[in-house]
Write an enzyme that holds these catalytic residues in place. Sequence first.
Site, PDB file in Angstrom:
ATOM      1  N   ASP A  88       0.791  -1.258  -0.058  1.00 27.99           N
ATOM      2  CA  ASP A  88      -0.012  -0.057  -0.063  1.00 27.99           C
ATOM      3  C   ASP A  88       0.983   1.216   0.250  1.00 27.99           C
ATOM      4  OD1 ASP A  88      -2.412   0.548  -0.596  1.00 27.99           O
ATOM      5  OD2 ASP A  88      -3.404  -0.082   1.442  1.00 27.99           O
ATOM      6  N   GLU A 118      -4.756   6.160  -0.434  1.00 32.82           N
ATOM      7  CA  GLU A 118      -3.695   5.195  -0.263  1.00 32.82           C
ATOM      8  C   GLU A 118      -3.071   5.358   0.686  1.00 32.82           C
ATOM      9  OE1 GLU A 118      -4.000   2.371  -1.893  1.00 32.82           O
ATOM     10  OE2 GLU A 118      -5.102   2.472  -3.446  1.00 32.82           O
ATOM     11  N   HIS A 121      -4.788   4.428   3.800  1.00 31.56           N
ATOM     12  CA  HIS A 121      -4.596   2.875   3.878  1.00 31.56           C
ATOM     13  C   HIS A 121      -3.523   2.596   4.644  1.00 31.56           C
ATOM     14  CE1 HIS A 121      -7.590   2.449   0.300  1.00 31.56           C
ATOM     15  NE2 HIS A 121      -8.147   3.016   1.156  1.00 31.56           N
ATOM     16  N   TYR A 125      -2.597   0.542   8.734  1.00 30.35           N
ATOM     17  CA  TYR A 125      -1.583  -0.697   9.200  1.00 30.35           C
ATOM     18  C   TYR A 125      -0.830  -0.248  10.332  1.00 30.35           C
ATOM     19  CZ  TYR A 125      -3.217  -2.402   4.634  1.00 30.35           C
ATOM     20  OH  TYR A 125      -3.972  -2.198   3.604  1.00 30.35           O
ATOM     21  N   GLU A 185      -4.444  -4.719  -6.160  1.00 30.88           N
ATOM     22  CA  GLU A 185      -5.674  -4.509  -5.255  1.00 30.88           C
ATOM     23  C   GLU A 185      -6.965  -5.722  -5.451  1.00 30.88           C
ATOM     24  OE1 GLU A 185      -6.369  -1.768  -3.472  1.00 30.88           O
ATOM     25  OE2 GLU A 185      -4.624  -0.355  -4.303  1.00 30.88           O
TER      26      GLU A 185
END
Length: 217
Positions: A88, A118, A121, A125, A185
């Site tokens: 990512d 993105e 995203h 994490y 993706e």
Amino acid sequence: MTKLTKVKVLEPANPNKSTALFGGKASGILNWNDLKYPHFYKHREQIRALFWRASEVDMTQDVKQFPTLQDKEQHAFLSIIGLLATLDGPQTDIAAKISQYSTDPSVKSIMATIADQESEHNHSYAYVLSSVTHLKNQIESFETGRKDEVLMKRNERIVQVYNEFATNPTIENVLKAMVYTALLEGLFFYSSFAFFYNLARNQKMVGTSTMVNYINR
């Protein structure tokens, strides 16, 4: 192969409505009511409607549950988060790079929105890991994608295609990069997401699964 060049910010001598997605002409002035490709406005609205932030997800129960997971579950959890972060992170950059070579200002605008999401995203994490484990494990998880031999082999072709586009931006290479973005993706990410959905189905790490569902959308 047609070599692409980075598009100038403003070229007033060109028309506002672009003549092509790549290799065309446009002034750089964006009028959403007068687009070469009107369906891009619908795409813009769909993408922006999915905006969210990692901090919106309540990780309270995950913090309590993570230490109770089996060792193999903890290992898989940290490894897969590391894989996702490896994939990512570059997605932010590849979206930005594609926009630099597109001669359609609506595409540039959409890719800027995608790059921003993105980035969120990738941040999610780190947010998940910081919630459930200590810094040493967080760092090790993010090292997985560049050290684990299986994952490196798995990602080898994507790395090659992305870097070919970065160093040799031709029409062919930008198309390859977009195809591999779709593969990344649609295949690599979803197969990784399945692990977290399976945990949630067993009432484990539901907060992380919620986060993954936002990314999935």
